[in-house]
Design an enzyme around this catalytic site. Structure first.
Site, mmCIF file in Angstrom:
data_model
loop_
_atom_site.group_PDB
_atom_site.id
_atom_site.type_symbol
_atom_site.label_atom_id
_atom_site.label_comp_id
_atom_site.label_asym_id
_atom_site.label_seq_id
_atom_site.Cartn_x
_atom_site.Cartn_y
_atom_site.Cartn_z
ATOM 1 N N ASP A 125 3.411 -7.346 -5.474
ATOM 2 C CA ASP A 125 3.241 -5.945 -5.062
ATOM 3 C C ASP A 125 4.107 -5.053 -5.948
ATOM 4 O O ASP A 125 5.122 -5.501 -6.481
ATOM 5 C CB ASP A 125 3.704 -5.755 -3.605
ATOM 6 C CG ASP A 125 2.675 -6.241 -2.593
ATOM 7 O OD1 ASP A 125 1.503 -6.444 -2.946
ATOM 8 O OD2 ASP A 125 3.067 -6.424 -1.419
ATOM 9 N N GLN A 154 0.233 1.565 -10.133
ATOM 10 C CA GLN A 154 0.087 2.732 -9.251
ATOM 11 C C GLN A 154 -0.442 3.914 -10.058
ATOM 12 O O GLN A 154 0.177 4.322 -11.050
ATOM 13 C CB GLN A 154 1.454 3.078 -8.654
ATOM 14 C CG GLN A 154 2.012 1.975 -7.752
ATOM 15 C CD GLN A 154 3.524 1.986 -7.669
ATOM 16 O OE1 GLN A 154 4.200 2.242 -8.671
ATOM 17 N NE2 GLN A 154 4.069 1.687 -6.498
ATOM 18 N N ARG A 175 -4.163 -5.220 -9.461
ATOM 19 C CA ARG A 175 -4.592 -4.385 -8.322
ATOM 20 C C ARG A 175 -4.265 -2.942 -8.693
ATOM 21 O O ARG A 175 -3.134 -2.661 -9.118
ATOM 22 C CB ARG A 175 -3.835 -4.766 -7.054
ATOM 23 C CG ARG A 175 -4.111 -3.815 -5.885
ATOM 24 C CD ARG A 175 -3.076 -3.935 -4.771
ATOM 25 N NE ARG A 175 -3.094 -5.244 -4.155
ATOM 26 C CZ ARG A 175 -2.037 -5.794 -3.544
ATOM 27 N NH1 ARG A 175 -0.881 -5.127 -3.485
ATOM 28 N NH2 ARG A 175 -2.116 -6.983 -3.010
ATOM 29 N N HIS A 218 -8.982 3.291 0.196
ATOM 30 C CA HIS A 218 -9.891 3.603 1.297
ATOM 31 C C HIS A 218 -10.556 4.948 1.042
ATOM 32 O O HIS A 218 -11.152 5.526 1.937
ATOM 33 C CB HIS A 218 -9.128 3.664 2.635
ATOM 34 C CG HIS A 218 -8.097 2.614 2.776
ATOM 35 N ND1 HIS A 218 -6.768 2.821 2.505
ATOM 36 C CD2 HIS A 218 -8.207 1.313 3.124
ATOM 37 C CE1 HIS A 218 -6.095 1.706 2.691
ATOM 38 N NE2 HIS A 218 -6.939 0.773 3.060
ATOM 39 N N ARG A 279 5.478 3.236 8.536
ATOM 40 C CA ARG A 279 4.979 3.741 7.252
ATOM 41 C C ARG A 279 3.469 3.993 7.333
ATOM 42 O O ARG A 279 2.969 5.013 6.884
ATOM 43 C CB ARG A 279 5.290 2.711 6.166
ATOM 44 C CG ARG A 279 5.834 3.339 4.950
ATOM 45 C CD ARG A 279 6.358 2.452 3.859
ATOM 46 N NE ARG A 279 5.879 1.122 3.739
ATOM 47 C CZ ARG A 279 6.662 0.047 3.767
ATOM 48 N NH1 ARG A 279 7.946 0.190 3.957
ATOM 49 N NH2 ARG A 279 6.176 -1.147 3.606
HETATM 50 C C1 FAD Z 1 -4.822 -3.678 -0.416
HETATM 51 C C2 FAD Z 1 -3.817 -2.622 -0.722
HETATM 52 C C3 FAD Z 1 -2.636 -2.959 -1.344
HETATM 53 C C4 FAD Z 1 -1.681 -1.979 -1.648
HETATM 54 N N1 FAD Z 1 -0.569 -2.321 -2.368
HETATM 55 C C5 FAD Z 1 0.291 -1.357 -2.761
HETATM 56 C C6 FAD Z 1 1.380 -1.648 -3.625
HETATM 57 O O1 FAD Z 1 1.605 -2.799 -4.033
HETATM 58 N N2 FAD Z 1 2.215 -0.634 -3.959
HETATM 59 C C7 FAD Z 1 2.001 0.670 -3.540
HETATM 60 O O2 FAD Z 1 2.763 1.563 -3.923
HETATM 61 N N3 FAD Z 1 0.979 0.956 -2.719
HETATM 62 C C8 FAD Z 1 0.121 -0.005 -2.322
HETATM 63 N N4 FAD Z 1 -0.947 0.312 -1.511
HETATM 64 C C9 FAD Z 1 -1.002 1.661 -0.859
HETATM 65 C C10 FAD Z 1 -1.711 2.669 -1.740
HETATM 66 O O3 FAD Z 1 -0.901 2.961 -2.852
HETATM 67 C C11 FAD Z 1 -2.003 3.969 -0.964
HETATM 68 O O4 FAD Z 1 -0.820 4.541 -0.533
HETATM 69 C C12 FAD Z 1 -2.899 3.788 0.253
HETATM 70 O O5 FAD Z 1 -3.901 2.851 0.002
HETATM 71 C C13 FAD Z 1 -3.593 5.119 0.599
HETATM 72 O O6 FAD Z 1 -4.355 5.552 -0.493
HETATM 73 P P1 FAD Z 1 -5.968 5.581 -0.522
HETATM 74 O O7 FAD Z 1 -6.395 5.218 -1.906
HETATM 75 O O8 FAD Z 1 -6.529 4.748 0.543
HETATM 76 O O9 FAD Z 1 -6.344 7.104 -0.377
HETATM 77 P P2 FAD Z 1 -5.975 8.198 0.749
HETATM 78 O O10 FAD Z 1 -6.528 9.471 0.197
HETATM 79 O O11 FAD Z 1 -4.548 8.142 1.130
HETATM 80 O O12 FAD Z 1 -6.820 7.711 1.968
HETATM 81 C C14 FAD Z 1 -8.245 7.781 1.976
HETATM 82 C C15 FAD Z 1 -8.714 7.747 3.412
HETATM 83 O O13 FAD Z 1 -8.370 6.483 3.984
HETATM 84 C C16 FAD Z 1 -7.944 6.632 5.322
HETATM 85 N N5 FAD Z 1 -6.579 6.132 5.461
HETATM 86 C C17 FAD Z 1 -5.665 5.952 4.486
HETATM 87 N N6 FAD Z 1 -4.536 5.420 4.998
HETATM 88 C C18 FAD Z 1 -4.756 5.263 6.334
HETATM 89 C C19 FAD Z 1 -3.995 4.761 7.429
HETATM 90 N N7 FAD Z 1 -2.761 4.297 7.271
HETATM 91 N N8 FAD Z 1 -4.564 4.752 8.668
HETATM 92 C C20 FAD Z 1 -5.826 5.188 8.862
HETATM 93 N N9 FAD Z 1 -6.584 5.687 7.864
HETATM 94 C C21 FAD Z 1 -6.068 5.727 6.634
HETATM 95 C C22 FAD Z 1 -8.046 8.079 5.659
HETATM 96 O O14 FAD Z 1 -9.283 8.317 6.273
HETATM 97 C C23 FAD Z 1 -8.009 8.766 4.328
HETATM 98 O O15 FAD Z 1 -8.660 9.982 4.362
HETATM 99 C C24 FAD Z 1 -1.923 -0.632 -1.247
HETATM 100 C C25 FAD Z 1 -3.129 -0.296 -0.624
HETATM 101 C C26 FAD Z 1 -4.073 -1.250 -0.380
HETATM 102 C C27 FAD Z 1 -5.366 -0.848 0.242
#
Ligand code: FAD
Length: 299
Positions: A125, A154, A175, A218, A279
Site C-alpha cells: 500500500d 496516488q 494499483r 468508486h 477514516r
Molecule cells: C482498493 C483500494 C485501495 C486503496 N489503496 C490506497 C492506498 O494504498 N493509498 C492511498 O492513499 N489510498 C488508497 N485508497 C483510497 C483512495 O486513494 C481514495 O481515497 C478513495 O478510493 C476514494 O476515492 P475514489 O476514487 O473512490 O473517488 P471519490 O470521488 O472519493 O469517491 C467516488 C464516490 O464513491 C463513493 N465513496 C467513496 N468513498 C466512500 C466511503 N468511504 N463510503 C461510502 N461511499 C464512498 C461516493 O459515492 C463518492 O461519490 C484505496 C482505494 C481503494 C478502492
C-alpha cells in the site's frame, strides 16, 4: 459536505465506540482472520477477488511489528489451504518503516517469503508522502526477490507520472488510486478535476506500457474513462482489474462483475478496526445518515 455531515465528522470522536463498530461492520470484515476468510469466501462466491489487509496503525517500537508479520503469515497459509481467491496488501509503516527501515525490510522479507511459498501476490500500500520514495525503493528491491510484488501510485501526487514511467519500464504491477492523505499543494494536486486527469493519464501510461493495473476507484466517471482506455487499447480482461473498498459502491461493483470484469475487494480486518473505520466514515458523503442509523438501530 452538508453542514450536518460536517458537524458529525467533527464530533465523531464523541460517538460511542459501540456505535462506530456497528457502522464499521460495513467497512471491516471483523477482528479475526476467521471472520475475514469467511467474508473472502462469500465475495469469491459473488465473483469478486479479494485482498486481505491486516489493520495496524503506525508502530512506536520495532517489536510491535512482530504480531503483524505473524498475522500475515497465518493469513497467507489459510488463503492457500482453503483455495481462496485473495492476495494481501501490506502497509510498510506497520512493519516499522518510519522507525527503522532496515528492520522494516527484514519483516517485509518474511511476509514476501511466505507469499512466495504459497504463490500469492503481495501489494505494498502507499502511505503519506514522507515515505513515498522509500516505499518505491523497497518495491524495486523486492521485485528482484519475487516477481509477484506490486505497488500503489496516488494520482494526487505530482511525482506519480515520473514514478509510473520508472515502474512501467520494469513491467511492474500497479494499483492506481486518487490518494487518501492530506498533502500540500507543492507536491499534490488539490483540484478534483486535476486529480481525475492525473488518474486517467497514469492508467493510460501504465496500461499502454503493458503493466498490470489495479484501477482502484468508486468514481463512476473514472471507471467509464478507464473502460474507454481499455477499449482503445483492446486489452484482454487479464491485463487489468477494478478494485474497491469493502462496503463502498456496491451497485457499481456488481455492474462491473456482471459485465465480466475482474474486480477485487479490499478486505481489512484486525483489532485496529477503529481508526480505519473513522477514516472511512470521514470520507463518506452520507456519514450523518449512517451515524444516526447506527445510533438508533438495535444491536
Ligand atoms: C482498493 C483500494 C485501495 C486503496 N489503496 C490506497 C492506498 O494504498 N493509498 C492511498 O492513499 N489510498 C488508497 N485508497 C483510497 C483512495 O486513494 C481514495 O481515497 C478513495 O478510493 C476514494 O476515492 P475514489 O476514487 O473512490 O473517488 P471519490 O470521488 O472519493 O469517491 C467516488 C464516490 O464513491 C463513493 N465513496 C467513496 N468513498 C466512500 C466511503 N468511504 N463510503 C461510502 N461511499 C464512498 C461516493 O459515492 C463518492 O461519490 C484505496 C482505494 C481503494 C478502492
Amino acid at each position: 459536505m452538508n453542514p450536518l455531515n460536517r458537524l458529525v465528522v467533527r464530533t465523531l470522536p464523541l460517538v460511542p465506540k459501540a456505535v462506530v463498530r456497528r457502522i464499521a461492520s460495513r467497512y471491516v470484515a471483523g477482528e479475526t482472520l476467521e471472520e475475514a476468510l469467511a467474508l473472502v469466501r462469500s465475495l469469491n462466491a459473488e465473483g469478486c477477488k479479494a485482498t486481505l489487509d491486516v489493520l495496524g496503525e503506525d508502530v512506536t517500537r520495532p517489536d510491535e511489528t512482530e504480531a503483524t508479520v505473524i498475522e500475515y503469515e497465518r493469513a497467507l497459509a489459510d488463503i492457500a489451504a482453503r483455495g481462496l481467491d485473495s492476495n494481501i496488501s501490506v502497509k510498510l509503516t506497520a512493519l516499522g518503516l518510519k522507525l527503522d527501515p532496515a528492520h522494516c525490510r527484514l519483516q517485509f522479507a518474511r511476509i514476501v517469503e511466505a507469499a512466495k511459498a504459497h504463490g500469492i501476490f503481495v501489494r505494498i500500500d502507499m502511505e503519506d508522502s514522507p515515505v513515498t520514495e522509500e516505499t518505491i525503493r523497497i518495491f524495486f528491491e523486492f521485485l528482484e526477490v519475487y516477481d509477484r510484488v506490486g505497488i500503489v501510485l496516488q494520482a494526487y501526487l505530482r511525482r506519480s507520472a515520473e514514478d509510473a514511467r520508472r515502474i512501467a519500464a520494469v513491467g511492474g504491477n500497479v494499483r492506481v488510486c486518487k490518494g487518501i492523505y492530506v498533502e500540500p499543494p507543492a507536491i499534490a494536486f488539490q483540484d478534483r478535476e486535476e486529480i481525475r486527469k492525473s488518474y486517467i493519464e497514469l492508467v493510460d501510461l501504465l496500461l499502454s506500457s503493458g503493466s498490470h493495473v489495479g484501477i482502484a476507484t468508486h468514481d463512476p466517471l473514472l471507471v467509464e474513462r478507464a473502460l474507454g482506455v481499455i477499449g482503445r487499447l483492446r486489452l484482454p480482461r487479464e491485463a487489468y482489474e477494478f478494485q474497491m473498498l469493502l462496503g463502498v459502491a456496491g451497485t457499481l461493483r456488481r455492474r462491473l462483475v456482471a459485465d465480466g470484469r475482474r474486480l477485487r475487494v479490499y478486505v481489512p480486518y484486525g483489532d485496529a478496526w477503529y481508526a480505519y473505520s473513522v477514516r472511512r466514515l470521514k470520507e463518506n458523503p452520507a456519514i450523518a445518515g449512517h451515524v444516526v442509523k447506527g445510533l438508533f438501530r438495535p444491536s
